[in-house]
Design a protein around this motif. Structure first.
Motif, PDB file in Angstrom:
ATOM      1  N   VAL A 384       1.163  -1.213   0.197  1.00  0.00           N
ATOM      2  CA  VAL A 384       0.321  -0.244  -0.028  1.00  0.00           C
ATOM      3  C   VAL A 384       0.359   1.543  -0.201  1.00  0.00           C
ATOM      4  N   ILE A 385       2.494   1.563   0.600  1.00  0.00           N
ATOM      5  CA  ILE A 385       3.290   2.714   0.220  1.00  0.00           C
ATOM      6  C   ILE A 385       3.287   3.000  -0.751  1.00  0.00           C
ATOM      7  N   PRO A 386       4.149   1.834  -1.384  1.00  0.00           N
ATOM      8  CA  PRO A 386       4.412   2.278  -2.642  1.00  0.00           C
ATOM      9  C   PRO A 386       2.785   2.727  -3.595  1.00  0.00           C
ATOM     10  N   VAL A 387       1.536   1.710  -3.539  1.00  0.00           N
ATOM     11  CA  VAL A 387       0.605   2.554  -3.790  1.00  0.00           C
ATOM     12  C   VAL A 387       0.023   3.981  -3.612  1.00  0.00           C
ATOM     13  N   ILE A 388       0.096   4.149  -2.527  1.00  0.00           N
ATOM     14  CA  ILE A 388       0.305   5.587  -2.742  1.00  0.00           C
ATOM     15  C   ILE A 388       1.188   7.262  -2.845  1.00  0.00           C
ATOM     16  N   VAL A 389       2.790   6.762  -2.605  1.00  0.00           N
ATOM     17  CA  VAL A 389       3.239   7.320  -3.645  1.00  0.00           C
ATOM     18  C   VAL A 389       3.850   7.170  -4.573  1.00  0.00           C
ATOM     19  N   THR A 390       3.044   6.494  -5.786  1.00  0.00           N
ATOM     20  CA  THR A 390       2.852   6.685  -6.406  1.00  0.00           C
ATOM     21  C   THR A 390       1.594   7.095  -7.441  1.00  0.00           C
ATOM     22  N   VAL A 391       0.653   6.923  -6.558  1.00  0.00           N
ATOM     23  CA  VAL A 391      -0.723   7.815  -6.654  1.00  0.00           C
ATOM     24  C   VAL A 391      -0.411   9.712  -6.140  1.00  0.00           C
ATOM     25  N   VAL A 392       0.796  10.143  -5.499  1.00  0.00           N
ATOM     26  CA  VAL A 392       0.688  11.072  -5.338  1.00  0.00           C
ATOM     27  C   VAL A 392       1.447  11.528  -6.432  1.00  0.00           C
ATOM     28  N   SER A 393       2.631  11.240  -6.761  1.00  0.00           N
ATOM     29  CA  SER A 393       3.426  11.214  -8.080  1.00  0.00           C
ATOM     30  C   SER A 393       2.554  11.810  -9.386  1.00  0.00           C
ATOM     31  N   VAL A 394       1.646  11.000  -9.337  1.00  0.00           N
ATOM     32  CA  VAL A 394       1.153  10.691 -10.844  1.00  0.00           C
ATOM     33  C   VAL A 394       0.406  12.629 -10.691  1.00  0.00           C
ATOM     34  N   VAL A 395      -0.474  12.815  -9.596  1.00  0.00           N
ATOM     35  CA  VAL A 395      -1.052  14.076  -8.925  1.00  0.00           C
ATOM     36  C   VAL A 395      -0.564  15.254  -9.292  1.00  0.00           C
ATOM     37  N   LEU A 396       0.929  14.705  -8.565  1.00  0.00           N
ATOM     38  CA  LEU A 396       1.685  16.343  -8.326  1.00  0.00           C
ATOM     39  C   LEU A 396       2.602  16.669  -9.599  1.00  0.00           C
ATOM     40  N   VAL A 397       2.355  15.667 -11.048  1.00  0.00           N
ATOM     41  CA  VAL A 397       3.302  16.082 -11.945  1.00  0.00           C
ATOM     42  C   VAL A 397       2.153  16.555 -12.660  1.00  0.00           C
ATOM     43  N   LEU A 398       0.560  15.600 -12.942  1.00  0.00           N
ATOM     44  CA  LEU A 398       0.152  16.288 -13.841  1.00  0.00           C
ATOM     45  C   LEU A 398      -0.986  17.829 -13.167  1.00  0.00           C
ATOM     46  N   ALA A 399      -1.151  17.156 -11.732  1.00  0.00           N
ATOM     47  CA  ALA A 399      -2.318  18.642 -11.703  1.00  0.00           C
ATOM     48  C   ALA A 399      -1.914  19.974 -11.734  1.00  0.00           C
ATOM     49  N   PRO A 400      -0.625  20.682 -11.737  1.00  0.00           N
ATOM     50  CA  PRO A 400      -0.468  21.651 -12.442  1.00  0.00           C
ATOM     51  C   PRO A 400      -0.400  21.683 -13.692  1.00  0.00           C
ATOM     52  N   ILE A 401       0.050  20.908 -14.337  1.00  0.00           N
ATOM     53  CA  ILE A 401      -0.148  20.844 -16.090  1.00  0.00           C
ATOM     54  C   ILE A 401      -2.191  21.662 -16.386  1.00  0.00           C
ATOM     55  N   ILE A 402      -2.562  20.484 -15.912  1.00  0.00           N
ATOM     56  CA  ILE A 402      -3.707  20.154 -15.856  1.00  0.00           C
ATOM     57  C   ILE A 402      -4.389  21.538 -15.775  1.00  0.00           C
ATOM     58  N   SER A 403      -4.837  22.256 -14.350  1.00  0.00           N
ATOM     59  CA  SER A 403      -5.247  22.651 -14.087  1.00  0.00           C
ATOM     60  C   SER A 403      -4.508  24.367 -13.881  1.00  0.00           C
ATOM     61  N   ALA A 404      -3.116  24.489 -14.608  1.00  0.00           N
ATOM     62  CA  ALA A 404      -2.343  26.000 -14.315  1.00  0.00           C
ATOM     63  C   ALA A 404      -1.086  25.317 -15.460  1.00  0.00           C
ATOM     64  N   PRO A 405      -1.551  25.277 -16.410  1.00  0.00           N
ATOM     65  CA  PRO A 405      -0.617  24.902 -18.045  1.00  0.00           C
ATOM     66  C   PRO A 405       0.488  26.586 -17.911  1.00  0.00           C
ATOM     67  N   GLU A 406       1.783  26.220 -17.822  1.00  0.00           N
ATOM     68  CA  GLU A 406       2.664  26.901 -18.034  1.00  0.00           C
ATOM     69  C   GLU A 406       3.352  26.860 -19.126  1.00  0.00           C
ATOM     70  N   LEU A 407       4.460  27.836 -19.654  1.00  0.00           N
ATOM     71  CA  LEU A 407       5.609  27.384 -20.648  1.00  0.00           C
ATOM     72  C   LEU A 407       6.354  25.969 -20.073  1.00  0.00           C
ATOM     73  N   PRO A 408       7.054  26.779 -18.382  1.00  0.00           N
ATOM     74  CA  PRO A 408       7.843  25.517 -18.097  1.00  0.00           C
ATOM     75  C   PRO A 408       7.585  23.525 -17.652  1.00  0.00           C
ATOM     76  N   TYR A 409       6.341  24.052 -18.071  1.00  0.00           N
ATOM     77  CA  TYR A 409       6.509  22.577 -17.622  1.00  0.00           C
ATOM     78  C   TYR A 409       6.544  22.027 -19.197  1.00  0.00           C
ATOM     79  N   LEU A 410       6.704  22.230 -19.847  1.00  0.00           N
ATOM     80  CA  LEU A 410       6.193  21.976 -21.351  1.00  0.00           C
ATOM     81  C   LEU A 410       8.225  21.837 -21.836  1.00  0.00           C
ATOM     82  N   TYR A 411       8.235  23.167 -21.131  1.00  0.00           N
ATOM     83  CA  TYR A 411      10.180  22.790 -21.935  1.00  0.00           C
ATOM     84  C   TYR A 411      10.582  21.787 -21.125  1.00  0.00           C
ATOM     85  N   CYS A 412      10.308  21.461 -20.104  1.00  0.00           N
ATOM     86  CA  CYS A 412      10.825  20.503 -18.666  1.00  0.00           C
ATOM     87  C   CYS A 412      10.385  19.119 -19.687  1.00  0.00           C
ATOM     88  N   THR A 413       9.383  18.897 -20.504  1.00  0.00           N
ATOM     89  CA  THR A 413       9.087  17.493 -20.614  1.00  0.00           C
ATOM     90  C   THR A 413       9.517  17.469 -22.401  1.00  0.00           C
TER      91      THR A 413
END
Length: 459
Positions: A384-413
């Motif tokens: 359950v611990i790695p599952v929680i960390v993986t889910v939180v990682s996905v949220v941390l990566v996708l949330a700012p792109i979806i809700s407040a997209p900025e060019l630095p995220y695009l450059y980084c990708t």
């Protein structure tokens, strides 16, 4: 041989750096209230603890050095592993170095501009000067770099203790007015919380380094998880107490208006000895920058030796026996990041990149539970611990792109994905024409820097 107490001290010393003096303002700016701000700091500590426990299982199961590289290689093959090494060398490590040196510059210049922000040109020139000095020190002498580290680590712990003790004394005197209605008016949108986490987690960065000390620990399979379970919560308590100390003397509005939070705290609490705070914070940030340069220079060096970067980066200085080309390369990329970037945008850029690979690495742990059942797992965390960390990682990566997209995220990708082209051309297909271009460059750099390939060990 490091015991449990040594392991805990190593954890606390590795994690506490420049972040706690820079991030409180950014965390508060995203969530806007004292209560939510302190909750984010506690949640970041919990996430860092869970992530570190996952890395402890990986580190004792696959005992190869190279950070996340061997775990990604074992679970997913060479392409994700190469992309990690590519992103580390050109995005994650240099941007981290740049953030720390910009933090140093803010605190070093703050006392000379009381009541207003130092000019951008001043902080950027100071940060660039710090990078140049640290690069030179680490290129000239391994011993000098390590002596400097011991002194600066001691300075870091002194300032943390001064701030915490001062805050506890003030709380005891009844300074609690800034904690009333502490959740009223919080910003709780996903993007606000995510960006607050980015800044909070920057201060905890280093939690993933803990499995590198496995070989030095006595009874590692007992002491490593214990060091994590005691050490990171201890850092979390320190961070929460430091933030509480800040809020005893500053309201949320005053903290957001402060250019350097710890300097404002020192001016109000320690006057006339307020100069102690910027001096010790400068030492702390320099210590973090020196430690980062010391380790990341080795990462560039290893990648050069493996054929993933220019061969000259794996060469050693004839006079000083340091990986000078790797350290100089690393310092140069960090200076490039300083020119257009400010601390907050660089932290978002860094955190976005780093959590892609933290998430992938913890996912590798879940995948290998099914694909590598034969591996010995001296430390085995509940699934359950790695599952929680993986889910939180996905949220941390996708949330700012979806809700407040900025060019630095695009450059980084795009920057990370450009590694695929490099991998296809130079490692998979092994084209010979780049060799014709790089050979003369390598030869001239070798003569200019007086460096040679590492000697092969003789039997």
């Amino acid at each position: 041989k490091v015991g449990l107490i040594g392991g805990i001290c190593m954890i606390v010393g590795t994690i506490i750096g420049s972040g706690i003096f820079i991030s409180p303002k950014s965390v508060l700016a995203n969530v806007e209230t004292v209560g939510t701000c302190l909750t984010v700091w506690a949640a970041c500590g919990v996430l860092a603890t869970l992530g570190a426990l996952c890395f402890a299982e990986l580190g004792t199961m696959i005992t190869k050095s190279g950070g996340e590289y061997p775990y990604l290689m074992e679970a997913f093959g060479p392409i994700p592993a190469f992309l990690f090494s590519w992103a580390s060398l050109l995005v994650i490590k240099p941007s981290s170095f740049a953030i720390i040196c910009l933090s140093f510059a803010e605190y070093a210049s703050a006392p000379f501009y009381p009541g207003c922000d130092p000019p951008q040109a001043v902080t950027k020139c100071l940060a660039a000067a710090a990078i140049v000095v640290i690069t030179i020190v680490n290129s000239l002498s391994v011993k000098l770099g390590s002596y400097l580290q011991i002194f600066l680590t001691a300075a870091k712990m002194i300032i943390v203790i001064i701030i915490i003790v001062s805050g506890i004394v003030l709380l005891g005197q009844g300074k609690t007015e800034n904690f009333k209605d502490s959740f009223k008016g919080s910003k709780t949108s996903v993007s606000a919380i995510t960006l607050a986490f980015y800044n909070g987690l920057w201060a905890y960065d280093g939690w993933n380094q803990l499995n590198y000390i496995t070989e030095e620990l006595k009874n590692p399979y007992r002491n490593l998880p214990l060091s994590i379970i005691i050490g990171i919560p201890l850092v979390t308590v320190c961070y929460i107490l430091i933030n509480v100390s800040y809020f005893t003397v500053m309201s949320a509005t005053e903290l957001l208006q402060s250019q350097a939070v710890a300097v404002t705290f020192g001016d109000r609490v320690l006057y006339p000895a307020a100069w102690i705070v910027p001096l010790f914070v400068v030492c702390s940030t320099l210590g973090s920058a020196n430690g980062t340069c010391f380790t990341a220079g080795r990462l560039v060096y290893v990648a050069g030796r493996e054929g993933h970067m220019l061969k000259v980066l794996s060469y050693i200085s004839v006079k000083h026996l340091t990986p000078a080309p790797a350290i100089i390369f690393y310092g140069t990329v960090a200076i490039i990041y300083i020119i257009p970037g400010d601390i907050n945008s660089l932290i978002n850029y860094f955190s976005f990149a780093v959590w892609i690979f933290y998430g992938l690495t913890v996912l590798a742990l879940i995948v290998m539970r099914f694909t590598r059942k034969e591996f010995k797992r001296p430390i085995r965390v509940p699934i359950v611990i790695p599952v929680i960390v993986t889910v939180v990682s996905v949220v941390l990566v996708l949330a700012p792109i979806i809700s407040a997209p900025e060019l630095p995220y695009l450059y980084c990708t795009l920057f990370i994905l450009s590694g695929l082209i490099v991998y296809a051309l130079f490692i998979h297909l092994k084209f010979s024409w780049p060799q014709k271009i790089t050979d003369p460059i390598t030869m001239h750099l070798q003569m200019l820097l007086e460096v040679v390939p590492e000697e092969e060990a003789t039997e």
